[in-house]
Design a protein around this motif. Structure first.
Motif: not given
Lengths: 141, 147
Positions: A108, A114, A100, A79, A98
């Motif tokens: 990811w 996500l 996950v 990512l 970010k």
């Protein structure tokens, strides 16, 4: 005379052999580099074919944009090299978080979700995610 | 007898000198060929390692001026200055480059996005085709419609 011709022939033969060896080595070295690059290119195309992700949902509130996406392919993405495009403008630098499956990470994996957060003041008309290998997903309001 | 030996020696030396000269000339040609083969292989390998993709939203391309976002999706860095843009077949002569999230606008590394502002080509209403060609000859193409 015969000895002179033989000596000259020997010099020519040695020169020819050295020259052909040099040429062959250069060709082999060149081919090895090209073969390595072909493998890299094939790997990149295979990865692109196996890549897939969808933007499931986009929400905007309080100056913050939330993007939910699912990795539907067979590739684990980094990512850190993803890009976010909002209303036609790259807004990667606006990304603030970010996660996950609830964990903050840049990895990811396939079949995981996500949640991406970014600073953005208005409700967008379109959102686009771009993977490092060029795979893309679109969302439109 | 002594004259015969002398002429044989001269003939021998002459033959060896001529052969050595031919080999030297041949060696020069082989050297050039080898260098050419290696340079060609290196260039081809670099082309294969590079790739770019235009990541603009085709439904929302900034047109006043035309702004393109091009991502380096290959495995090698590219020189920004050698990038060319063709809009509907016309080359632009006035481009501004910005490698996003980077202080170095001269080198475009793998994974980075290059923002290209096309200052000299107007984008009228209708269908358009833009092509970006990078230093190694790899290209990305985008077709879009302007209402």
């Amino acid at each position: 005379v015969g000895f002179s011709v033989a000596a000259a022939g020997g010099v020519l033969l040695v020169g020819l052999m050295v020259g052909l060896t040099t040429l062959t080595q250069a060709y082999m070295h060149s081919q090895q580099g090209v073969q390595d690059a072909v493998q890299v290119a094939e790997g990149r195309l295979l990865e692109l074919r196996q890549s897939g992700f969808t933007i499931d949902d986009v929400n905007q509130a309080n100056g913050r944009l939330w993007v939910n996406a699912t990795n539907t392919g067979a590739v684990t993405f980094n990512l850190a090299k993803f890009d976010l495009v909002v209303d036609g403008v790259v807004r990667t630098s606006s990304i603030t978080a970010k996660t996950v499956e609830g964990a903050t990470t840049n990895v990811w994996p396939p079949v995981t979700q996500l949640l991406l957060a970014a600073d953005h003041g208005a409700a967008p008309a379109s959102v686009q995610l771009v993977a490092p290998n060029g795979a893309q997903a679109f969302w439109r309001s | 007898m002594a004259g015969n030996v002398a002429s044989e020696t001269i003939f021998f030396i002459g033959a060896v000198v001529v052969a050595t000269g031919l080999v030297a000339a041949f060696a020069g040609t082989v050297g050039d060929l080898s260098q050419g083969v290696q340079e060609r292989g290196t260039a081809l390998a670099k082309t294969l390692r590079t790739d770019i993709a235009i990541i603009n939203d085709p439904m929302n391309v900034p047109t006043s001026p035309l702004v393109l976002y091009v991502k380096n999706v290959g495995h090698a860095s590219l020189l920004v200055v050698d990038t060319n843009v063709f809009l509907d077949g016309t080359a632009s002569a006035d481009l501004a480059f910005d490698v996003l999230s980077s202080d170095d606008d001269a080198t475009w590394r793998a994974g980075e996005v290059l923002k290209i502002t096309v200052n000299d080509l107007a984008v009228a209403s209708g269908d358009h085709r833009v092509r970006v060609v990078a230093a190694t000859g790899v290209a990305g193409t985008l077709e879009f419609h302007v209402p």
